[in-house]
Design a protein around this motif. Sequence first.
Motif, PDB file in Angstrom:
ATOM      1  N   GLU A 150       0.828  -1.137  -0.060  1.00  0.00           N
ATOM      2  CA  GLU A 150       0.189   0.009  -0.036  1.00  0.00           C
ATOM      3  C   GLU A 150       0.747   1.242  -0.001  1.00  0.00           C
ATOM      4  OE1 GLU A 150      -2.788  -0.149   3.094  1.00  0.00           O
ATOM      5  OE2 GLU A 150      -3.648  -1.780   2.308  1.00  0.00           O
ATOM      6  N   GLU A 151       2.062   1.184   0.653  1.00  0.00           N
ATOM      7  CA  GLU A 151       2.730   2.473   0.747  1.00  0.00           C
ATOM      8  C   GLU A 151       3.477   2.736  -0.439  1.00  0.00           C
ATOM      9  OE1 GLU A 151       6.822   3.913   3.012  1.00  0.00           O
ATOM     10  OE2 GLU A 151       5.807   2.244   3.735  1.00  0.00           O
ATOM     11  N   LEU A 152       3.772   1.700  -1.464  1.00  0.00           N
ATOM     12  CA  LEU A 152       4.343   1.852  -2.592  1.00  0.00           C
ATOM     13  C   LEU A 152       3.258   2.256  -3.528  1.00  0.00           C
ATOM     14  CD1 LEU A 152       6.662   1.663  -4.665  1.00  0.00           C
ATOM     15  CD2 LEU A 152       6.226  -0.811  -4.799  1.00  0.00           C
ATOM     16  N   ILE A 153       2.019   1.822  -3.365  1.00  0.00           N
ATOM     17  CA  ILE A 153       0.841   2.252  -4.282  1.00  0.00           C
ATOM     18  C   ILE A 153       0.829   3.886  -4.138  1.00  0.00           C
ATOM     19  CG2 ILE A 153      -1.586   2.256  -4.535  1.00  0.00           C
ATOM     20  CD1 ILE A 153      -1.526  -0.703  -4.356  1.00  0.00           C
ATOM     21  N   VAL A 154       0.947   4.268  -2.751  1.00  0.00           N
ATOM     22  CA  VAL A 154       0.313   5.734  -2.519  1.00  0.00           C
ATOM     23  C   VAL A 154       1.553   6.547  -3.250  1.00  0.00           C
ATOM     24  CG1 VAL A 154       0.530   7.492  -0.544  1.00  0.00           C
ATOM     25  CG2 VAL A 154      -0.710   5.222  -0.437  1.00  0.00           C
ATOM     26  N   THR A 155       2.954   5.982  -2.875  1.00  0.00           N
ATOM     27  CA  THR A 155       4.213   6.698  -3.582  1.00  0.00           C
ATOM     28  C   THR A 155       3.902   6.953  -5.151  1.00  0.00           C
ATOM     29  OG1 THR A 155       5.462   6.054  -1.856  1.00  0.00           O
ATOM     30  CG2 THR A 155       6.581   6.818  -3.683  1.00  0.00           C
ATOM     31  N   LEU A 156       3.609   5.834  -5.769  1.00  0.00           N
ATOM     32  CA  LEU A 156       3.605   5.904  -7.180  1.00  0.00           C
ATOM     33  C   LEU A 156       2.437   6.349  -7.729  1.00  0.00           C
ATOM     34  CD1 LEU A 156       5.226   1.967  -8.144  1.00  0.00           C
ATOM     35  CD2 LEU A 156       6.326   4.296  -7.931  1.00  0.00           C
ATOM     36  N   GLN A 157       1.385   6.460  -7.224  1.00  0.00           N
ATOM     37  CA  GLN A 157      -0.012   6.959  -7.560  1.00  0.00           C
ATOM     38  C   GLN A 157       0.104   8.544  -7.574  1.00  0.00           C
ATOM     39  OE1 GLN A 157      -3.436   5.917  -5.387  1.00  0.00           O
ATOM     40  NE2 GLN A 157      -4.779   7.051  -6.688  1.00  0.00           N
ATOM     41  N   ARG A 158       0.929   8.773  -6.505  1.00  0.00           N
ATOM     42  CA  ARG A 158       1.086  10.474  -6.473  1.00  0.00           C
ATOM     43  C   ARG A 158       2.014  10.897  -7.474  1.00  0.00           C
ATOM     44  NH1 ARG A 158       3.162  10.386  -1.347  1.00  0.00           N
ATOM     45  NH2 ARG A 158       0.939  10.854  -0.496  1.00  0.00           N
TER      46      ARG A 158
ATOM     47  N   LEU B 145       2.538   9.402 -10.583  1.00  0.00           N
ATOM     48  CA  LEU B 145       1.933   9.535 -11.793  1.00  0.00           C
ATOM     49  C   LEU B 145       0.780  10.748 -11.768  1.00  0.00           C
ATOM     50  CD1 LEU B 145       1.620   5.505 -11.664  1.00  0.00           C
ATOM     51  CD2 LEU B 145       2.827   6.937 -13.569  1.00  0.00           C
ATOM     52  N   GLN B 146       0.000  10.816 -10.785  1.00  0.00           N
ATOM     53  CA  GLN B 146      -0.822  11.849 -11.214  1.00  0.00           C
ATOM     54  C   GLN B 146      -0.316  13.273 -11.024  1.00  0.00           C
ATOM     55  OE1 GLN B 146      -3.287  10.919  -7.331  1.00  0.00           O
ATOM     56  NE2 GLN B 146      -4.775   9.594  -8.559  1.00  0.00           N
ATOM     57  N   THR B 147       0.773  13.399 -10.385  1.00  0.00           N
ATOM     58  CA  THR B 147       1.600  14.804 -10.466  1.00  0.00           C
ATOM     59  C   THR B 147       1.721  15.168 -12.048  1.00  0.00           C
ATOM     60  OG1 THR B 147       2.336  14.364  -8.399  1.00  0.00           O
ATOM     61  CG2 THR B 147       3.451  16.172  -9.720  1.00  0.00           C
ATOM     62  N   GLU B 148       2.124  14.031 -12.789  1.00  0.00           N
ATOM     63  CA  GLU B 148       2.681  14.189 -14.170  1.00  0.00           C
ATOM     64  C   GLU B 148       1.106  14.359 -14.979  1.00  0.00           C
ATOM     65  OE1 GLU B 148       5.832  14.649 -15.819  1.00  0.00           O
ATOM     66  OE2 GLU B 148       6.094  15.116 -13.559  1.00  0.00           O
TER      67      GLU B 148
ATOM     68  N   VAL C 278      12.861   1.396  -7.670  1.00  0.00           N
ATOM     69  CA  VAL C 278      13.010   2.183  -8.515  1.00  0.00           C
ATOM     70  C   VAL C 278      12.655   3.704  -8.223  1.00  0.00           C
ATOM     71  CG1 VAL C 278      11.112   1.732  -9.812  1.00  0.00           C
ATOM     72  CG2 VAL C 278      13.065   2.823 -10.898  1.00  0.00           C
ATOM     73  N   SER C 279      13.329   4.921  -8.412  1.00  0.00           N
ATOM     74  CA  SER C 279      12.896   6.107  -7.823  1.00  0.00           C
ATOM     75  C   SER C 279      11.635   6.297  -8.824  1.00  0.00           C
ATOM     76  CB  SER C 279      13.757   7.153  -8.017  1.00  0.00           C
ATOM     77  OG  SER C 279      14.160   7.306  -9.387  1.00  0.00           O
ATOM     78  N   PRO C 280      10.511   7.131  -8.364  1.00  0.00           N
ATOM     79  CA  PRO C 280       9.519   7.429  -9.035  1.00  0.00           C
ATOM     80  C   PRO C 280       9.815   8.352 -10.378  1.00  0.00           C
ATOM     81  CG  PRO C 280       9.026   7.663  -6.616  1.00  0.00           C
ATOM     82  CD  PRO C 280      10.551   7.362  -6.751  1.00  0.00           C
ATOM     83  N   VAL C 281      10.812   9.214 -10.022  1.00  0.00           N
ATOM     84  CA  VAL C 281      11.405   9.694 -11.201  1.00  0.00           C
ATOM     85  C   VAL C 281      11.636   9.052 -12.525  1.00  0.00           C
ATOM     86  CG1 VAL C 281      12.868  11.748 -12.008  1.00  0.00           C
ATOM     87  CG2 VAL C 281      11.895  11.728  -9.824  1.00  0.00           C
TER      88      VAL C 281
END
Length: 226
Positions: free
Chosen positions: A10-18, A20-23, A105-108
């Motif tokens: 869940e923590e990874l989902i929140v990080t990646l979702q945020r 992706l949505q920022t982009e 992997v870094s979100p970037v």
Amino acid sequence: MRILLAEENEELIVTLQRALQTEGYSVDPMYPSQALADRVASRLPDALVFGCPAPGSAAISLCRTLRTNPATARVPVVVLLDSSFEMDRLAVLSAGADDCLMKNVSPVELLIRLKNLLRRLNPALLDTTLKVGDIVLDKNARRVHRQKKEIKLGPTEFRLLEFLMKTPGRVYSRTELRTSLWGDDASVDERAVDVHIGRLRRGISLGKTDKVIRTVRGAGYALSDF
């Protein structure tokens, strides 16, 4: 663009979702399950990001299933693995994944890889303007023109037209169109699709009778590919 994000952490989902949505991506998060292949087929996302624990057998099975189904054969797939072993990564890529990265992997970097993947496989997805026949849709300005005349559409009709313009000529069922507009909201009746198709037809017809949006009896609707 719609990204289906399947991950058990869940923590990874929140990080990646945020990230992706920022982009500007629309993200549909879910927990990985045996029904994931069916979910991809019904949602037809612009890309799937799938997190899988080592050794990646679930990812291998999923990729093979997606690639053998004509409806999902071209959906870009990015797999995130816990394993750092080269053989695991190569096995997932051999099964049909378009890219395979470590879960840390870094979100970037994920965003860069995803954008490059989408640009390579389907450049039209990253264009801000869609054009089919004499219809031009500007995603950023949220405007539609036909024969150089601006057409006023409601937000739902705009999203419906944008979805159809991505794959002109393809027939979509009412279920697929409902899912593209409202996700898995079971409270929305499929007849609502007919209502919005009717409004879209009236909006883009310029007062004339034409068959820009075809009704395929027993199958659904399609935007003419001219």
